[in-house]
Design a protein around this motif. Structure first.
Motif, PDB file in Angstrom:
ATOM      1  N   PHE A 799       2.264   2.939   6.531  1.00 20.29           N
ATOM      2  CA  PHE A 799       1.745   1.704   5.917  1.00 20.29           C
ATOM      3  C   PHE A 799       0.670   2.045   4.885  1.00 20.29           C
ATOM      4  O   PHE A 799       0.676   1.552   3.762  1.00 20.29           O
ATOM      5  CB  PHE A 799       1.157   0.817   7.030  1.00 20.29           C
ATOM      6  CG  PHE A 799       0.503  -0.451   6.538  1.00 20.29           C
ATOM      7  CD1 PHE A 799       1.262  -1.570   6.232  1.00 20.29           C
ATOM      8  CD2 PHE A 799      -0.878  -0.542   6.390  1.00 20.29           C
ATOM      9  CE1 PHE A 799       0.661  -2.753   5.793  1.00 20.29           C
ATOM     10  CE2 PHE A 799      -1.484  -1.707   5.946  1.00 20.29           C
ATOM     11  CZ  PHE A 799      -0.706  -2.814   5.649  1.00 20.29           C
ATOM     12  N   LEU A 800      -0.252   2.957   5.286  1.00 21.15           N
ATOM     13  CA  LEU A 800      -1.355   3.299   4.382  1.00 21.15           C
ATOM     14  C   LEU A 800      -0.906   4.183   3.220  1.00 21.15           C
ATOM     15  O   LEU A 800      -1.634   4.353   2.246  1.00 21.15           O
ATOM     16  CB  LEU A 800      -2.483   3.985   5.165  1.00 21.15           C
ATOM     17  CG  LEU A 800      -3.189   3.087   6.194  1.00 21.15           C
ATOM     18  CD1 LEU A 800      -4.180   3.869   7.016  1.00 21.15           C
ATOM     19  CD2 LEU A 800      -3.878   1.907   5.531  1.00 21.15           C
ATOM     20  N   SER A 801       0.293   4.765   3.333  1.00 24.78           N
ATOM     21  CA  SER A 801       0.761   5.588   2.212  1.00 24.78           C
ATOM     22  C   SER A 801       1.441   4.731   1.134  1.00 24.78           C
ATOM     23  O   SER A 801       1.737   5.208   0.051  1.00 24.78           O
ATOM     24  CB  SER A 801       1.729   6.669   2.706  1.00 24.78           C
ATOM     25  OG  SER A 801       2.847   6.044   3.282  1.00 24.78           O
ATOM     26  N   VAL A 802       1.684   3.443   1.440  1.00 21.98           N
ATOM     27  CA  VAL A 802       2.233   2.534   0.414  1.00 21.98           C
ATOM     28  C   VAL A 802       1.075   2.099  -0.473  1.00 21.98           C
ATOM     29  O   VAL A 802       0.069   1.582   0.009  1.00 21.98           O
ATOM     30  CB  VAL A 802       2.893   1.290   1.067  1.00 21.98           C
ATOM     31  CG1 VAL A 802       3.406   0.328   0.006  1.00 21.98           C
ATOM     32  CG2 VAL A 802       4.017   1.714   1.994  1.00 21.98           C
ATOM     33  N   LYS A 803       1.229   2.312  -1.774  1.00 25.40           N
ATOM     34  CA  LYS A 803       0.116   2.105  -2.717  1.00 25.40           C
ATOM     35  C   LYS A 803      -0.444   0.676  -2.630  1.00 25.40           C
ATOM     36  O   LYS A 803      -1.649   0.468  -2.612  1.00 25.40           O
ATOM     37  CB  LYS A 803       0.612   2.399  -4.128  1.00 25.40           C
ATOM     38  CG  LYS A 803      -0.507   2.497  -5.135  1.00 25.40           C
ATOM     39  CD  LYS A 803      -0.002   2.972  -6.484  1.00 25.40           C
ATOM     40  CE  LYS A 803      -1.104   2.764  -7.512  1.00 25.40           C
ATOM     41  NZ  LYS A 803      -0.698   2.028  -8.661  1.00 25.40           N
ATOM     42  N   ASP A 804       0.433  -0.317  -2.537  1.00 24.56           N
ATOM     43  CA  ASP A 804      -0.011  -1.719  -2.525  1.00 24.56           C
ATOM     44  C   ASP A 804      -0.798  -2.079  -1.268  1.00 24.56           C
ATOM     45  O   ASP A 804      -1.579  -3.019  -1.257  1.00 24.56           O
ATOM     46  CB  ASP A 804       1.201  -2.670  -2.629  1.00 24.56           C
ATOM     47  CG  ASP A 804       1.794  -2.639  -4.022  1.00 24.56           C
ATOM     48  OD1 ASP A 804       1.169  -2.012  -4.900  1.00 24.56           O
ATOM     49  OD2 ASP A 804       2.877  -3.230  -4.231  1.00 24.56           O
ATOM     50  N   PHE A 805      -0.556  -1.346  -0.169  1.00 25.95           N
ATOM     51  CA  PHE A 805      -1.188  -1.695   1.099  1.00 25.95           C
ATOM     52  C   PHE A 805      -2.474  -0.922   1.364  1.00 25.95           C
ATOM     53  O   PHE A 805      -3.183  -1.193   2.313  1.00 25.95           O
ATOM     54  CB  PHE A 805      -0.224  -1.432   2.269  1.00 25.95           C
ATOM     55  CG  PHE A 805       1.025  -2.273   2.230  1.00 25.95           C
ATOM     56  CD1 PHE A 805       1.038  -3.502   1.586  1.00 25.95           C
ATOM     57  CD2 PHE A 805       2.203  -1.829   2.833  1.00 25.95           C
ATOM     58  CE1 PHE A 805       2.192  -4.280   1.548  1.00 25.95           C
ATOM     59  CE2 PHE A 805       3.353  -2.595   2.803  1.00 25.95           C
ATOM     60  CZ  PHE A 805       3.350  -3.830   2.152  1.00 25.95           C
ATOM     61  N   ARG A 806      -2.748   0.070   0.507  1.00 25.03           N
ATOM     62  CA  ARG A 806      -3.860   0.971   0.822  1.00 25.03           C
ATOM     63  C   ARG A 806      -5.206   0.249   0.928  1.00 25.03           C
ATOM     64  O   ARG A 806      -6.087   0.637   1.678  1.00 25.03           O
ATOM     65  CB  ARG A 806      -3.933   2.070  -0.238  1.00 25.03           C
ATOM     66  CG  ARG A 806      -4.361   3.396   0.352  1.00 25.03           C
ATOM     67  CD  ARG A 806      -4.115   4.543  -0.594  1.00 25.03           C
ATOM     68  NE  ARG A 806      -2.724   4.893  -0.718  1.00 25.03           N
ATOM     69  CZ  ARG A 806      -2.195   5.506  -1.763  1.00 25.03           C
ATOM     70  NH1 ARG A 806      -2.958   5.814  -2.793  1.00 25.03           N
ATOM     71  NH2 ARG A 806      -0.918   5.802  -1.805  1.00 25.03           N
ATOM     72  N   ALA A 807      -5.347  -0.840   0.160  1.00 28.21           N
ATOM     73  CA  ALA A 807      -6.637  -1.562   0.150  1.00 28.21           C
ATOM     74  C   ALA A 807      -6.816  -2.435   1.387  1.00 28.21           C
ATOM     75  O   ALA A 807      -7.923  -2.876   1.694  1.00 28.21           O
ATOM     76  CB  ALA A 807      -6.718  -2.424  -1.102  1.00 28.21           C
ATOM     77  N   ILE A 808      -5.720  -2.678   2.128  1.00 28.74           N
ATOM     78  CA  ILE A 808      -5.832  -3.536   3.322  1.00 28.74           C
ATOM     79  C   ILE A 808      -6.459  -2.721   4.448  1.00 28.74           C
ATOM     80  O   ILE A 808      -6.045  -1.603   4.717  1.00 28.74           O
ATOM     81  CB  ILE A 808      -4.441  -4.051   3.763  1.00 28.74           C
ATOM     82  CG1 ILE A 808      -3.805  -4.889   2.648  1.00 28.74           C
ATOM     83  CG2 ILE A 808      -4.549  -4.879   5.043  1.00 28.74           C
ATOM     84  CD1 ILE A 808      -2.370  -5.271   2.915  1.00 28.74           C
ATOM     85  N   ARG A 809      -7.465  -3.316   5.083  1.00 27.84           N
ATOM     86  CA  ARG A 809      -8.098  -2.600   6.202  1.00 27.84           C
ATOM     87  C   ARG A 809      -7.336  -2.912   7.484  1.00 27.84           C
ATOM     88  O   ARG A 809      -7.084  -4.079   7.797  1.00 27.84           O
ATOM     89  CB  ARG A 809      -9.555  -3.060   6.321  1.00 27.84           C
ATOM     90  CG  ARG A 809     -10.317  -2.229   7.310  1.00 27.84           C
ATOM     91  CD  ARG A 809     -11.807  -2.338   7.152  1.00 27.84           C
ATOM     92  NE  ARG A 809     -12.426  -1.747   8.336  1.00 27.84           N
ATOM     93  CZ  ARG A 809     -13.272  -2.397   9.114  1.00 27.84           C
ATOM     94  NH1 ARG A 809     -13.622  -3.613   8.838  1.00 27.84           N
ATOM     95  NH2 ARG A 809     -13.783  -1.799  10.178  1.00 27.84           N
ATOM     96  N   VAL A 810      -6.944  -1.863   8.194  1.00 27.28           N
ATOM     97  CA  VAL A 810      -6.206  -2.045   9.448  1.00 27.28           C
ATOM     98  C   VAL A 810      -7.112  -1.631  10.604  1.00 27.28           C
ATOM     99  O   VAL A 810      -7.671  -0.538  10.592  1.00 27.28           O
ATOM    100  CB  VAL A 810      -4.919  -1.186   9.467  1.00 27.28           C
ATOM    101  CG1 VAL A 810      -4.139  -1.432  10.758  1.00 27.28           C
ATOM    102  CG2 VAL A 810      -4.051  -1.493   8.268  1.00 27.28           C
ATOM    103  N   ILE A 811      -7.258  -2.520  11.590  1.00 28.82           N
ATOM    104  CA  ILE A 811      -8.094  -2.216  12.758  1.00 28.82           C
ATOM    105  C   ILE A 811      -7.201  -2.174  13.989  1.00 28.82           C
ATOM    106  O   ILE A 811      -6.517  -3.152  14.304  1.00 28.82           O
ATOM    107  CB  ILE A 811      -9.192  -3.293  12.936  1.00 28.82           C
ATOM    108  CG1 ILE A 811     -10.130  -3.270  11.740  1.00 28.82           C
ATOM    109  CG2 ILE A 811      -9.967  -3.079  14.225  1.00 28.82           C
ATOM    110  CD1 ILE A 811     -10.998  -4.484  11.604  1.00 28.82           C
ATOM    111  N   LEU A 812      -7.200  -1.032  14.667  1.00 26.28           N
ATOM    112  CA  LEU A 812      -6.410  -0.886  15.895  1.00 26.28           C
ATOM    113  C   LEU A 812      -7.347  -1.053  17.082  1.00 26.28           C
ATOM    114  O   LEU A 812      -8.324  -0.324  17.209  1.00 26.28           O
ATOM    115  CB  LEU A 812      -5.753   0.498  15.948  1.00 26.28           C
ATOM    116  CG  LEU A 812      -4.855   0.852  14.757  1.00 26.28           C
ATOM    117  CD1 LEU A 812      -4.442   2.308  14.813  1.00 26.28           C
ATOM    118  CD2 LEU A 812      -3.617  -0.032  14.717  1.00 26.28           C
TER     119      LEU A 812
END
Length: 817
Positions: A799-812
């Motif tokens: 997910f984080l390697s997709v350029k468009d998604f990199r700015a989204i913060r993911v919290i696990l």
């Protein structure tokens, strides 16, 4: 053969970094020591040595370390293992655990220092305005820090200016490391050795006959020294002799007195410890024997003891046994508010062996406790603290006590590591082969389920101390009272009568309302508009004592408007009520009595809790209004009545734990009443008096609540039947969050199928201008937890390697309870 060291950095990196070291450094260094190392282009970090080896890194050239910061390790081997477990279980990095665990003073930060190039002359025309200001400033000062530049230029981002000046070779920069911890030195004073004999002292006093003030100081010092064998503080001498510091300085300059410094702890226990703890009653004796029997078979035991049954006395007996075996004890509490009362009780028994550790302590105070635990000092045999104390460097742990184990405050939500202190403490105890005791009057469903399954031992203590009866609980129907016009503000006639009777008999009252502020919503009666927070999707809460509207999520505040922002009408009305409004109404209803409030707004300072708790204990407060802080196991001897102002806002909360939490909160707050000889009274006001949970609270029927709630958990596949990982997406762009969360959930469904819920927006979908969306992954009992996490981490990385998604913060968030 080259030598290398793996270093853990206090930043979210998946792996530790390898640095080159000399053979001498390799001989000196040990795992757990701090080193300062370069990382990235210009940064210097404090890292922690993980291991020393001779394998060069494959992918990059190893840089050299800058300096070694410790003579001996400040982190133990077991602690490092524990941190690694936290990182792998809670899906974060060891660096994040390190940052959470180490007191700030241990993590040295580099500060960029800017110097002028001495031999370079620049004309004014070559420099822009802001560059010239910096250049000029460096003529007056030899060096400047980044913060100084921000102040001089009145700009947040000064890096472009620095970069341009470096390119023009006008300045050069350097990183300097600052040691933040300073030991506390106390200044002491003594008489110079030349004057210690009787004859010399006699001559000195004759010489000082013309300086009576100086003579008085010497006489006072002599008399203090005669009374006590301890060193004399300068502050003590000035106070006793009424002399100014100038007089003492004159005596030091003459060589008559000498001053010297001794390093002391910032937190000290003054007073004597009692030798014996209280004798237990027969119910406690039986419970203690059962706990010890359980510990022979199980490492973890759950103590289910009703409120005021004397659980603390049992803990004291168990602690005594561990201290006799020279072991350390960790005593975990959910709230700082509790520590103040418990410290006093434990110090009565164990004196200075009790160390306290929590977030209201200053950085220096925390370093001192850390060092005492690390050195297994006598001053830290018992560590009493909130959740962060589970990360301390224990040497020889024998027992972990988790009091009020059901409390949600044990779970860390932000920032990472998002650990649960109870579960983390159980793992820590296992590493030391120590025992864990979980105590609560209202255990969490998870712990009780484990006890029923035979994973934990279970001991029940169903009698209150001194055989006091459980409080008499009465439920008042608010709908009926409103209909009959028997309400005064938010107080029913029953509650008012009971408060009056209680105050007449010189007893105290606690009023519980789980919302702070004056009223949660301000509404215009003409057009219905209510002021919203510009950064979050919530209404602003009215705080009357400051006459302002505040957001409880981001802290935004604005003065209370006189007219409606939408239509200009002056008819503004407030809906709902918080602790402030209850406090005001109580003051109006009972003007002759002292009313106080205990919530987040009144306990912000370091001693905020202590002041209120002490005032209540000493009888300076008759009615205490508060939020759930009041429920956390506090022991107030003179409280006879507890009023729960509105039970419904807890019951109707959109969370699968709402009913369990409501039962726990109400049972706990009820337990504050009637803790000595007389039976207490509890009045619960509700619009829904026949709700099952309220009925179960009124009969104190934990087992029935447990059975009913577990049926729901089985049906809907929630913990403790299924485990849960909550994944939260954050970004300021609504569309981005939507698309990203959708993609992530779809990827999860290919692996976990129907066990993925969402993505869904939470009830408050925007906080601090960031949109939030949640996805839940449920894990059945037979499914491997580690394999599940591996799959999630894999999806997270793609997910984080997709350029468009990199700015989204993911919290696990693992075990989100």
């Amino acid at each position: 053969m080259n030598n290398f060291v793996d270093v853990i950095l206090p930043i979210p990196l998946e792996k530790s970094f390898t640095y080159a070291i000399t053979p001498a450094e390799a001989d000196f260094l040990q795992p757990g020591m701090r080193v300062s190392v370069p990382f990235g282009k210009r940064k210097i970090y404090t890292g922690l040595v993980e291991n020393i080896h001779q394998k060069a890194p494959q992918v990059y050239d190893a840089k050299e370390i800058h300096q070694i910061l410790d003579d001996t390790p400040i982190v133990t081997k077991v602690q490092l293992e524990h941190w690694k477990w936290i990182a792998s279980y809670y899906l974060c990095t060891v660096g994040e655990v390190m940052r959470a665990a180490l007191p700030n003073a241990f993590i040295l930060e580099s500060e960029t220092i800017i110097y002028r190039q001495e031999d370079v002359q620049v004309s004014d025309e070559e420099l822009q305005d802001d560059e010239f200001i910096v250049y000029e400033a460096l003529h007056h000062q030899s060096s400047l820090k980044i913060q100084d530049l921000m102040d001089i230029l009145d700009k947040k981002n000064v890096l472009p200016v620095i970069k341009r000046l470096i390119d023009k070779e006008v300045i050069h920069v350097q990183e300097e490391i600052y040691e933040k911890y300073k030991p506390k030195l106390v200044r002491y004073i003594r008489l110079n050795n030349a004057y210690t004999s009787e004859a010399a002292l006699q001559n000195l006093l004759e010489d000082l006959s013309r300086a009576p003030k100086q003579r008085d100081v010497v006489m006072t010092l002599f008399s203090i020294s005669a009374k006590t064998k301890k060193p004399v503080k300068v502050s003590e001498l000035t106070e006793e002799s009424n002399a100014s510091s100038a007089i003492i300085k004159a005596l030091v300059d003459k060589g008559i007195l000498e001053d010297y410094h001794i390093q002391t702890d910032r937190i000290q226990f003054e007073g004597e410890a009692e030798s014996d703890s209280k004798a237990l009653n027969k119910h406690q004796e039986i419970a203690l024997n059962k706990i010890e029997q359980c510990f022979e078979k199980e490492n973890i035991t759950l103590l289910h003891g009703v409120t005021s049954s004397g659980k603390t006395e049992l803990y004291v007996k168990l602690i005594e046994k561990q201290l006799n075996n020279q072991k350390q004890v960790l005593y975990l509490l959910p709230e700082i508010a509790l520590t103040t009362q418990l410290v006093e009780r434990l110090q009565e028994y164990f004196g200075e062996q009790v160390a306290v550790f929590h977030s209201k302590y200053s950085s220096h105070e925390r370093v001192e406790v850390w060092n005492q635990v690390l050195q297994n000092s006598k001053k830290a045999k018992i560590v009493l603290g909130a959740r962060s104390s589970v990360l301390l460097p224990f040497q020889d742990l024998g027992l972990v006590i988790v009091d009020e184990e059901h409390e949600s405050s044990f779970k860390q939500f932000d920032p990472a590591p998002r650990y649960h202190a109870r579960d983390t403490a159980i793992v820590l105890a296992t590493m030391f082969q120590a025992k864990t005791l979980l105590g609560s009057a209202t255990p969490s469903l998870e712990s009780y389920f484990n006890a029923q399954q035979g994973k934990y031992g279970l001991v029940e203590l169903k009698h209150r101390y001194n055989n006091v009866l459980m409080p008499d609980i009465e439920i008042v129907d608010l709908k009926d009272k409103h209909k009959r016009k028997r309400m005064t503000g938010h107080f029913s006639d029953r509650l008012i009568t009971e408060i009056q009777d209680t105050l007449k008999e010189n007893h105290q009252v606690i009023l519980f309302q789980n919302r702070r502020g004056f009223s949660p919503i301000v509404e215009c009666l003409t057009c219905g508009h209510s002021p919203q927070c510009p950064n979050c999707d919530v209404s602003l809460t009215y705080h009357q004592y400051r006459n302002q509207l505040r957001c409880h999520y981001c802290g935004y505040n604005v003065a209370m408007p006189k007219t409606c922002e939408a239509c200009g009408s002056v008819e503004l009305d407030s809906k709902g009520f918080g602790t402030e409004q209850v406090e005001e109404e109580a003051k109006a209803l009972f003007p002759d009595h002292k009313v106080a409030r205990m919530d987040l707004d009144t306990t912000r300072g370091k001693y905020g809790y202590e002041k209120i708790i002490t005032a209540l204990e000493q009888g300076d407060i008759d009615i205490l209004v508060g939020t759930q802080m009041l429920t956390k196991g506090l022991d107030f001897r003179n409280v006879r009545l507890v009023g729960i102002m509105n039970a419904d806002n807890m019951l109707n909360f959109p969370d699968f734990r709402a009913h369990e939490r409501s039962f726990q909160l109400m049972a706990q707050v009820s337990g504050r009443s009637g803790r000595t000889k007389e039976r207490g009274k509890v009045i619960i006001q509700s619009y829904n008096p026949y709700h099952r949970i309220l009925q179960q609270v009124s009969t104190n029927d934990f087992e029935q609540m447990y059975t009913e709630q577990m049926e729901d958990r089985y049906t809907y596949k929630y913990p403790p039947i299924y485990r849960m990982i909550k994944i939260t997406f954050k970004h300021k762009d609504y569309q981005k969050v939507n698309v990203g969360a959708e993609w992530y959930a779809k990827s999860l469904r290919t692996v976990f199928h129907e066990h993925v819920l969402g993505p869904e927006f939470p009830p408050v979908a925007r906080i601090r201008n960031q949109y939030l969306k949640h996805v839940l992954v449920k894990i059945p009992q037979k499914q491997s937890l580690s394999k599940t996490k591996e799959a999630i981490v894999k999806i997270n990385n793609s997910f984080l390697s997709v350029k468009d998604f990199r700015a989204i913060r993911v919290i696990l968030n693992v075990d989100n309870y």
